[in-house]
Design a protein around this motif. Structure first.
Motif, short mmCIF file in Angstrom:
data_model
loop_
_atom_site.label_atom_id
_atom_site.label_comp_id
_atom_site.label_asym_id
_atom_site.label_seq_id
_atom_site.Cartn_x
_atom_site.Cartn_y
_atom_site.Cartn_z
N VAL A 221 -51.24 66.09 18.79
CA VAL A 221 -52.57 65.47 18.70
C VAL A 221 -52.46 64.04 19.23
O VAL A 221 -51.59 63.28 18.83
N ASN A 222 -53.35 63.72 20.16
CA ASN A 222 -53.37 62.39 20.75
C ASN A 222 -54.78 61.83 20.59
O ASN A 222 -55.73 62.35 21.19
N PRO A 223 -54.95 60.78 19.79
CA PRO A 223 -56.29 60.23 19.57
C PRO A 223 -56.92 59.62 20.82
O PRO A 223 -58.12 59.36 20.85
N GLU A 224 -56.13 59.45 21.88
CA GLU A 224 -56.64 58.92 23.14
C GLU A 224 -57.24 60.00 24.04
O GLU A 224 -57.70 59.71 25.13
N VAL A 225 -57.20 61.26 23.58
CA VAL A 225 -57.65 62.39 24.40
C VAL A 225 -58.83 63.09 23.73
O VAL A 225 -58.81 63.33 22.52
N VAL A 226 -59.85 63.41 24.53
CA VAL A 226 -60.94 64.25 24.06
C VAL A 226 -61.00 65.47 24.98
O VAL A 226 -60.93 65.34 26.20
N TYR A 227 -61.07 66.66 24.37
CA TYR A 227 -61.17 67.91 25.11
C TYR A 227 -62.64 68.29 25.23
O TYR A 227 -63.37 68.26 24.25
N VAL A 228 -63.04 68.67 26.44
CA VAL A 228 -64.44 68.98 26.71
C VAL A 228 -64.58 70.44 27.12
O VAL A 228 -63.89 70.91 28.03
N PHE A 229 -65.47 71.13 26.42
CA PHE A 229 -65.84 72.52 26.74
C PHE A 229 -67.33 72.51 27.05
O PHE A 229 -68.09 71.80 26.40
N MET A 230 -67.75 73.35 28.02
CA MET A 230 -69.16 73.39 28.39
C MET A 230 -69.65 74.80 28.65
O MET A 230 -69.04 75.54 29.41
N TYR B 183 -68.04 69.61 22.54
CA TYR B 183 -68.45 70.94 22.96
C TYR B 183 -69.94 70.92 23.30
O TYR B 183 -70.76 70.51 22.49
N PHE B 184 -70.27 71.37 24.50
CA PHE B 184 -71.67 71.51 24.92
C PHE B 184 -72.06 72.98 24.80
O PHE B 184 -71.59 73.82 25.56
N ARG B 185 -72.91 73.30 23.81
CA ARG B 185 -73.44 74.65 23.70
C ARG B 185 -74.59 74.79 24.69
O ARG B 185 -75.27 73.82 25.01
N ILE B 186 -74.83 76.01 25.11
CA ILE B 186 -75.88 76.25 26.11
C ILE B 186 -77.25 75.80 25.61
O ILE B 186 -78.10 75.40 26.38
N SER B 187 -77.44 75.81 24.30
CA SER B 187 -78.74 75.44 23.72
C SER B 187 -78.85 73.97 23.31
O SER B 187 -79.91 73.55 22.87
#
Length: 186
Positions: free
Chosen positions: A26-35, A74-78
């Protein structure tokens, strides 16, 4: 307080692998993005079950990463703030977190790779695409896993196996509900 993550890492729907080296620590300097974006579901005709299954897998992986303590956007479609374009959503995330670097694994499709490279130039940020070739460490890990598999010491990942009925049952349920909803509301 405003959260800062100097690195944004994009995870695509065909790159859902919890064993990837990115997730080991875990790295607090990283954000994981899902779309979940319309630009990907609409550019070519996809079967609804395929899209639903990919989105379900992405949501599950995002949940697991959060449980491990990783930062996830996380970007949900809605979602109302989902602009349904990789570049537009990534731009907002990079600006929000004041990120200096965008990292991603090589996309399956050339057009998406071009889109991401273009975004990096526009924003003037560092970019890094995951190493494309197998390293010595990768080969050693693969051999170790295969030996463990042969000796029945490793679990077989059968998520893609057709006998995985739980996934098919969920997908069929969602599909049947969707058909029913559309039929009754059209």
């Amino acid at each position: 307080t405003h959260i800062v993550a100097s690195i944004v890492r994009l995870i695509l729907g065909d790159q859902l692998n919890l064993n990837h080296s990115w997730f080991k620590k875990v790295n607090p300097e990283v954000v994981y993005v899902f779309m979940e974006v319309r630009s990907e579901t609409d550019y070519v005709l996809h079967h609804a079950q395929k899209v639903i299954t990919i989105f379900a897998g992405m949501r599950r992986m995002a949940e697991l990463l959060k449980k491990q303590g990783h930062q996830v956007r996380y970007f949900r479609i809605s979602d109302k703030d989902n602009q349904h374009q990789f570049a537009a959503n990534l731009k907002r995330v990079i600006e929000y977190f004041n990120s200096k670097r965008l990292e991603y694994q090589e996309p399956d499709e050339y057009r998406l790779d071009l889109e991401l490279k273009s975004l990096n130039k526009k924003l003037g940020i560092e970019t890094s695409m995951e190493v494309k070739t197998l390293t010595r460490e990768d080969i050693i890990l693969i051999i170790k896993y295969l030996i463990e598999l042969i000796n029945s010491k490793a679990d077989v990942d059968d998520i893609d196996h057709l006998s995985n009925r739980r996934v098919r049952t969920v997908v069929h349920s969602i599909w049947n509900w969707t058909i029913s909803y559309v039929t009754h509301h059209s």
